[in-house]
Design an enzyme around this catalytic site. Sequence first.
Site, PDB file in Angstrom:
ATOM      1  N   GLY A  54       0.490  -1.279  -0.313  1.00  0.00           N
ATOM      2  CA  GLY A  54       0.505   0.264   0.075  1.00  0.00           C
ATOM      3  C   GLY A  54       0.690   1.363   0.056  1.00  0.00           C
ATOM      4  O   GLY A  54       0.108   1.673  -0.327  1.00  0.00           O
ATOM      5  N   GLU A 109       4.093   4.090   6.372  1.00  0.00           N
ATOM      6  CA  GLU A 109       2.598   3.883   6.415  1.00  0.00           C
ATOM      7  C   GLU A 109       1.594   5.053   5.132  1.00  0.00           C
ATOM      8  O   GLU A 109       2.016   5.401   4.797  1.00  0.00           O
ATOM      9  CB  GLU A 109       1.840   3.005   7.127  1.00  0.00           C
ATOM     10  N   ASP A 110       1.235   4.034   4.628  1.00  0.00           N
ATOM     11  CA  ASP A 110       0.116   3.804   3.692  1.00  0.00           C
ATOM     12  C   ASP A 110      -1.457   4.428   4.971  1.00  0.00           C
ATOM     13  O   ASP A 110      -1.191   6.190   4.613  1.00  0.00           O
ATOM     14  CB  ASP A 110      -0.882   3.278   2.475  1.00  0.00           C
ATOM     15  N   ASP A 113      -4.950   2.870  10.579  1.00  0.00           N
ATOM     16  CA  ASP A 113      -6.189   2.235  10.901  1.00  0.00           C
ATOM     17  C   ASP A 113      -6.313   1.676  12.549  1.00  0.00           C
ATOM     18  O   ASP A 113      -5.785   2.414  13.122  1.00  0.00           O
ATOM     19  CB  ASP A 113      -6.429   0.892   9.939  1.00  0.00           C
ATOM     20  N   LYS A 141      -6.592   7.208  10.670  1.00  0.00           N
ATOM     21  CA  LYS A 141      -7.547   6.577  11.076  1.00  0.00           C
ATOM     22  C   LYS A 141      -7.997   6.823  12.466  1.00  0.00           C
ATOM     23  O   LYS A 141      -8.303   5.845  12.152  1.00  0.00           O
ATOM     24  CB  LYS A 141      -7.985   5.885  10.209  1.00  0.00           C
ATOM     25  N   VAL A 168     -11.654   4.185   2.044  1.00  0.00           N
ATOM     26  CA  VAL A 168     -10.519   4.817   0.569  1.00  0.00           C
ATOM     27  C   VAL A 168      -9.825   3.508  -0.396  1.00  0.00           C
ATOM     28  O   VAL A 168      -9.207   2.687   0.771  1.00  0.00           O
ATOM     29  CB  VAL A 168      -9.922   5.856   0.852  1.00  0.00           C
ATOM     30  N   ASP A 174      -6.377  -0.372  -1.756  1.00  0.00           N
ATOM     31  CA  ASP A 174      -6.056  -1.506  -2.882  1.00  0.00           C
ATOM     32  C   ASP A 174      -7.838  -1.470  -2.721  1.00  0.00           C
ATOM     33  O   ASP A 174      -7.882  -1.581  -1.112  1.00  0.00           O
ATOM     34  CB  ASP A 174      -5.818  -2.649  -3.408  1.00  0.00           C
TER      35      ASP A 174
END
Length: 194
Positions: A54, A109-110, A113, A141, A168, A174
């Site tokens: 990601g 990191e993407d 979460d 997030k 998202v 993805d």
Amino acid sequence: MALKLRSHIERVLWDQQQISRRVSELASQISADFGGAANSDPPPPPVLVGVATGAFLFLADLVRGIDLPISIDFVRAQSYGSGTISSGAPKLSLDLKVDVKGKHVILVEDIVDTGSTVSCLISHLESKGASSVSVCAFLDKPARRKVHFQPLGQGKFYKGFECPDYFVVGYGFDLAELYRNLPYIGVLKPEYYK
């Protein structure tokens, strides 16, 4: 069947220009933080560790903006599989080639979460002898946070954007390996993932 990707997006949260501007700001901040003061010895160059897959677009854009000698490597930690919700139990399936013992590491990191993957990777890097671990996440997030992680040593938490609690895609994000190539971050229409 050809996908008309744009038609799958409910709305765009951050466009190409916003992403480019924010990534440049993060790269400048990292360059300043790790470049040392003008009258002091600079710290040793950091190792940037991208979390595959990601973060690959974000990492590529970020490193091109960092004005320091750096090393780059990847780890792969999987916690989503092909679903939309983190399992909370990340599995490391690709480890580092670069020796991080005694080095400053920036984990790229993407998204942060639940916090499970980042927490697991910080512990993993600590076990490999990293002197500090910072986290640079394109999206944060906090609404979904379950594990409150701490950067290691003098590490910092660099954040691109705070993401509302939407699913998202785009800019490396993805769903079942699709949509990574979108040049923006968009909210996926629920009919495509439910």
